[in-house]
Write a protein that holds these residues in place. Structure first.
Motif, short mmCIF file in Angstrom:
data_model
loop_
_atom_site.label_atom_id
_atom_site.label_comp_id
_atom_site.label_asym_id
_atom_site.label_seq_id
_atom_site.Cartn_x
_atom_site.Cartn_y
_atom_site.Cartn_z
N SER A 168 0.82 -1.21 0.00
CA SER A 168 0.00 0.00 0.00
C SER A 168 0.86 1.26 0.00
O SER A 168 0.39 2.34 -0.33
CB SER A 168 -0.94 -0.01 1.21
N LYS A 169 2.15 1.09 0.37
CA LYS A 169 3.03 2.27 0.39
C LYS A 169 3.84 2.39 -0.90
O LYS A 169 4.62 3.33 -1.07
CB LYS A 169 3.98 2.19 1.59
N ALA A 170 3.67 1.43 -1.79
CA ALA A 170 4.45 1.44 -3.04
C ALA A 170 4.01 2.61 -3.92
O ALA A 170 2.83 2.97 -3.94
CB ALA A 170 4.25 0.12 -3.78
N PRO A 171 4.97 3.23 -4.65
CA PRO A 171 4.63 4.38 -5.50
C PRO A 171 3.48 4.10 -6.47
O PRO A 171 2.65 4.97 -6.72
CB PRO A 171 5.93 4.65 -6.25
N VAL A 172 3.42 2.85 -6.99
CA VAL A 172 2.38 2.56 -7.99
C VAL A 172 0.97 2.65 -7.36
O VAL A 172 0.02 3.14 -7.98
CB VAL A 172 2.63 1.18 -8.66
N THR A 173 0.84 2.24 -6.08
CA THR A 173 -0.45 2.32 -5.39
C THR A 173 -0.81 3.79 -5.16
O THR A 173 -1.93 4.23 -5.41
CB THR A 173 -0.39 1.58 -4.03
N GLU A 174 0.20 4.55 -4.68
CA GLU A 174 -0.05 5.98 -4.43
C GLU A 174 -0.44 6.69 -5.73
O GLU A 174 -1.29 7.56 -5.74
CB GLU A 174 1.20 6.64 -3.85
N PHE A 175 0.20 6.30 -6.82
CA PHE A 175 -0.07 6.92 -8.13
C PHE A 175 -1.56 6.77 -8.48
O PHE A 175 -2.21 7.71 -8.91
CB PHE A 175 0.82 6.22 -9.18
N TYR A 176 -2.10 5.55 -8.21
CA TYR A 176 -3.51 5.30 -8.53
C TYR A 176 -4.43 6.20 -7.70
O TYR A 176 -5.29 6.91 -8.22
CB TYR A 176 -3.85 3.82 -8.29
N TRP A 177 -4.23 6.20 -6.36
CA TRP A 177 -5.13 6.97 -5.48
C TRP A 177 -4.93 8.47 -5.68
O TRP A 177 -5.91 9.23 -5.68
CB TRP A 177 -4.91 6.58 -4.01
N ASN A 178 -3.66 8.91 -5.88
CA ASN A 178 -3.44 10.34 -6.12
C ASN A 178 -4.12 10.77 -7.42
O ASN A 178 -4.67 11.87 -7.50
CB ASN A 178 -1.94 10.63 -6.20
N GLY A 179 -4.09 9.90 -8.42
CA GLY A 179 -4.75 10.18 -9.69
C GLY A 179 -6.24 10.40 -9.49
O GLY A 179 -6.84 11.32 -10.07
N LEU A 180 -6.86 9.56 -8.65
CA LEU A 180 -8.30 9.70 -8.38
C LEU A 180 -8.60 11.02 -7.67
O LEU A 180 -9.58 11.69 -7.98
CB LEU A 180 -8.80 8.53 -7.52
N LYS A 231 -6.93 13.79 -7.88
CA LYS A 231 -6.79 14.89 -8.84
C LYS A 231 -7.99 14.94 -9.78
O LYS A 231 -8.55 16.00 -10.04
CB LYS A 231 -5.49 14.76 -9.63
N LYS A 232 -8.36 13.76 -10.27
CA LYS A 232 -9.48 13.67 -11.22
C LYS A 232 -10.78 14.22 -10.62
O LYS A 232 -11.62 14.79 -11.30
CB LYS A 232 -9.67 12.20 -11.63
N ASN A 233 -10.93 14.04 -9.31
CA ASN A 233 -12.17 14.46 -8.66
C ASN A 233 -12.05 15.83 -7.97
O ASN A 233 -12.91 16.20 -7.17
CB ASN A 233 -12.62 13.40 -7.65
N GLY A 234 -10.97 16.56 -8.30
CA GLY A 234 -10.81 17.92 -7.76
C GLY A 234 -10.59 17.94 -6.25
O GLY A 234 -10.93 18.92 -5.59
N ALA A 235 -10.06 16.85 -5.67
CA ALA A 235 -9.92 16.78 -4.22
C ALA A 235 -8.46 16.83 -3.77
O ALA A 235 -8.18 16.76 -2.58
CB ALA A 235 -10.57 15.50 -3.70
N TRP A 236 -7.55 16.99 -4.73
CA TRP A 236 -6.11 16.95 -4.41
C TRP A 236 -5.73 18.03 -3.39
O TRP A 236 -5.08 17.75 -2.38
CB TRP A 236 -5.29 17.09 -5.70
N GLY A 237 -6.19 19.24 -3.63
CA GLY A 237 -5.85 20.36 -2.75
C GLY A 237 -6.48 20.24 -1.37
O GLY A 237 -6.08 20.94 -0.43
N LYS A 238 -7.48 19.37 -1.24
CA LYS A 238 -8.18 19.27 0.06
C LYS A 238 -7.80 18.01 0.81
O LYS A 238 -8.47 17.63 1.76
CB LYS A 238 -9.70 19.21 -0.21
N ARG A 239 -6.73 17.33 0.35
CA ARG A 239 -6.50 15.99 0.89
C ARG A 239 -6.09 15.96 2.36
O ARG A 239 -6.19 14.94 3.01
CB ARG A 239 -5.49 15.22 0.03
N PHE A 240 -5.63 17.10 2.89
CA PHE A 240 -5.27 17.11 4.32
C PHE A 240 -6.30 17.88 5.15
O PHE A 240 -6.07 18.17 6.32
CB PHE A 240 -3.87 17.71 4.52
#
Ligand SMILES: Cc1cc2nc3c(=O)[nH]c(=O)nc-3n(C[C@H](O)[C@H](O)[C@H](O)COP(=O)(O)O)c2cc1C
Length: 223
Positions: free
Chosen positions: A193-205, A207-216
């Motif tokens: 779950s800490k592998a870059p490829v897993t993070e890439f998938y969730w980070n992509g989601l 961003k796609k849903n306009g929630a990147w800036g609100k993640r914290f």
């Protein structure tokens, strides 16, 4: 006993994992001799309205959903509340369910499964069983041909629903897989779950849903 209504309770609508799985259940139903199912997406307002009426007219209904916060999406809960007029009605449909989750252990979905069995009984519907499938999010990234075994098992339970009036319990346990991961697998999954490829998938989601800036964001934290 041959009309089937498939209700997709995923907020993702047509492109959801729930729909991919419900489609195969419907194919098995038809293969077993049933009519082509009607499919409604609860995420669409016009389908939601139609679903209440269609529920009363169907012989069998299968309501599929993703597990959300160990329970159901609000959308599904809202729909269930609209079924109040059917409580105890003569001629209610047979009612079956599909719950698929992101986490890879079936036990996360068991409390919801117990609730759904009670729901069918309280409505006065015959309960046809619940398909539980963990690790459902993988369906978004895996090509369809990589899931042939799962599709086949879902067709089998769709067929048994038409032929015997309920999901085949042996096939249900095959679909559910592991109830709980072994301690070794937990360690492996935790690393994965800490592998870059897993993070890439969730980070992509995000961003796609306009929630990147609100993640914290922590809206309920004390100031
Ligand atoms: C708001 C939200 C809450 C979720 N909660 C859970 C959960 O409690 N347990 C779990 O295993 N998966 C959880 N998931 C993951 C979904 O169940 C999983 O990704 C599912 O395959 C999505 O299906 P769909 O494409 O049909 O919507 C959650 C996803 C979202 C968006």
């Amino acid at each position: 006993m041959s009309s089937l209504l498939l209700l997709n309770g995923s907020p993702r609508g047509t492109r959801s994992n729930s729909m991919k799985m419900l489609t195969r259940v419907g194919e098995g139903w038809v293969h077993g001799g049933g009519d082509e199912p009607e499919v409604l997406h609860l995420a669409l307002e016009q389908d939601r309205t139609r679903a209440v009426e269609a529920f009363g007219a169907a012989d069998t209904v299968v309501l599929g959903m993703p597990l959300y916060a160990d329970s159901m999406p609000g959308l599904v809960m809202g729909f269930i509340e609209t079924l109040a007029p059917y409580v105890g009605r003569e001629g209610n449909p047979r009612f079956g369910f599909l719950v698929q989750s992101g986490f890879p252990e079936a036990l996360h979905s068991r409390p919801l499964e117990r609730y759904l069995a009670k729901l069918a009984t309280r409505l006065g519907c015959e309960y046809a069983g619940t398909i539980v499938r963990p690790g459902g999010e993988a369906l978004q990234v895996m090509p369809d041909r990589a899931n042939k075994k799962l599709w086949e098992s879902l067709r089998e339970v769709g067929k048994s629903l038409h032929v015997g009036g309920e999901f085949d319990s042996l096939v249900l346990s095959r679909i559910a897989g592991k109830e709980r991961l072994s301690p070794t697998m937990v360690r492996v999954m935790s690393l994965a779950s800490k592998a870059p490829v897993t993070e890439f998938y969730w980070n992509g989601l995000l961003k796609k849903n306009g929630a990147w800036g609100k993640r914290f964001d922590a809206p309920y934290a004390s100031a």
